[in-house]
Design an enzyme around this catalytic site. Structure first.
Site, mmCIF file in Angstrom:
data_model
loop_
_atom_site.group_PDB
_atom_site.id
_atom_site.type_symbol
_atom_site.label_atom_id
_atom_site.label_comp_id
_atom_site.label_asym_id
_atom_site.label_seq_id
_atom_site.Cartn_x
_atom_site.Cartn_y
_atom_site.Cartn_z
ATOM 1 N N SER A 21 0.848 -1.193 0.000
ATOM 2 C CA SER A 21 0.000 0.000 0.000
ATOM 3 C C SER A 21 0.881 1.239 0.000
ATOM 4 O O SER A 21 2.034 1.165 -0.421
ATOM 5 C CB SER A 21 -0.936 -0.053 1.214
ATOM 6 O OG SER A 21 -1.940 0.933 1.107
ATOM 7 N N ASN A 22 0.375 2.360 0.461
ATOM 8 C CA ASN A 22 1.186 3.581 0.506
ATOM 9 C C ASN A 22 0.772 4.446 1.694
ATOM 10 O O ASN A 22 -0.106 4.058 2.460
ATOM 11 C CB ASN A 22 1.082 4.339 -0.823
ATOM 12 C CG ASN A 22 -0.355 4.717 -1.118
ATOM 13 O OD1 ASN A 22 -0.976 5.482 -0.385
ATOM 14 N ND2 ASN A 22 -0.911 4.150 -2.189
ATOM 15 N N ARG A 23 1.393 5.604 1.839
ATOM 16 C CA ARG A 23 1.251 6.405 3.069
ATOM 17 C C ARG A 23 -0.005 7.269 3.124
ATOM 18 O O ARG A 23 -0.208 7.990 4.094
ATOM 19 C CB ARG A 23 2.472 7.313 3.207
ATOM 20 C CG ARG A 23 3.738 6.543 3.492
ATOM 21 C CD ARG A 23 4.934 7.489 3.452
ATOM 22 N NE ARG A 23 4.801 8.581 4.396
ATOM 23 C CZ ARG A 23 5.536 9.696 4.347
ATOM 24 N NH1 ARG A 23 6.428 9.855 3.410
ATOM 25 N NH2 ARG A 23 5.350 10.650 5.244
ATOM 26 N N ALA A 89 -4.664 7.881 -3.641
ATOM 27 C CA ALA A 89 -3.318 7.423 -4.003
ATOM 28 C C ALA A 89 -3.465 5.962 -4.435
ATOM 29 O O ALA A 89 -3.305 5.043 -3.624
ATOM 30 C CB ALA A 89 -2.377 7.563 -2.814
#
Ligand code: CTP
Length: 215
Positions: A21-23, A89
């Protein structure tokens, strides 16, 4: 006006317990949805997994992966929308294979083959015709060039460029430092809260609607 907002990260699973995943925390998108709702617009918020409460009065659509988000966006656009703000995102890749059982550490470490996820804005360009469309460009370098390229490629009315390496901008903070880019120019905004950025995005959308349709 009906406003569709996407927010948060997506999760791309490699087995039933692990994902990439991402932040993204979803704060920017939630601020846009809240602002749209406060201004009296019908608002749909499609979000990946986040720990925020959905704003009152906003229709919440919860998704997990990029493919789920694409399906949800397609389905909302098919029902008609006036404006789209894509803050999500979205993961650009996913593991080619999702194991059905948990991978065990005694086995050799997995070598992941990743495949491209669809670009939701590109895939839905046809369905978005007539909507005022705003995208985001999260960059670490060549910020303006990359953002301008995305404005054109993704057929947007405006792209909100942010350099996520700057203190006070990007992930996990309540503020942002952004530049609004349209076909006719750019406007650099000072450090402001995500709520204030959301207000400026809604100002743009409402102004563009008035120019286009006189309403
Ligand atoms: N986006 C999308 N579908 C994707 C990836 C991104 O619709 N698969 C949208 C984002 O929601 C955002 C815009 O496209 O509004 C730009 O996203 P960004 O992550 O900055 O750019 P990418 O197109 O993914 O390109 P790159 O990661 O190479 O910078």
């Amino acid at each position: 006006m009906k406003v569709l907002v996407t927010a948060g990260p997506t999760r791309e699973f490699l087995d039933p317990v692990r994902f990439l995943s991402n932040r993204s925390t979803g704060r920017m998108g939630f601020a846009v949805a809240e602002c749209a709702r406060c201004r009296g617009h019908e608002t749909v918020l499609i979000s990946g997994p986040v720990s925020l409460d959905f704003p009152e009065g906003v229709r919440a659509v919860r998704v997990v992966s990029a493919l789920d988000m694409l399906e949800a966006v397609r389905s909302e656009l098919s029902c008609g929308c006036d404006a789209v703000v894509m803050t999500a995102a979205v993961a650009d890749w996913r593991p080619e294979v999702r194991a059905e059982r948990k991978l065990k550490k005694e086995e050799s470490p997995p070598v992941l083959k990743m495949v491209r996820n669809p670009d939701i804005l590109v895939e839905t360009a046809g369905l978005r015709r007539g909507c005022v469309c705003v995208g985001f460009a999260a960059e670490t370098d060549h910020v303006m060039e990359s953002a301008v390229r995305k404005l054109e490629k993704k057929e947007l009315d405006m792209i909100v460029a942010n350099d996520v390496t700057r203190p006070g901008a990007g992930f996990e903070v309540d503020t942002n430092i952004v530049t609004f880019i349209t076909a006719s120019g750019e406007e650099q905004l000072p450090l402001m809260t995500k709520a204030a950025v959301a207000g400026r995005i809604l100002d743009f959308i409402e102004r563009r609607r008035r120019e286009r349709f006189g309403c």
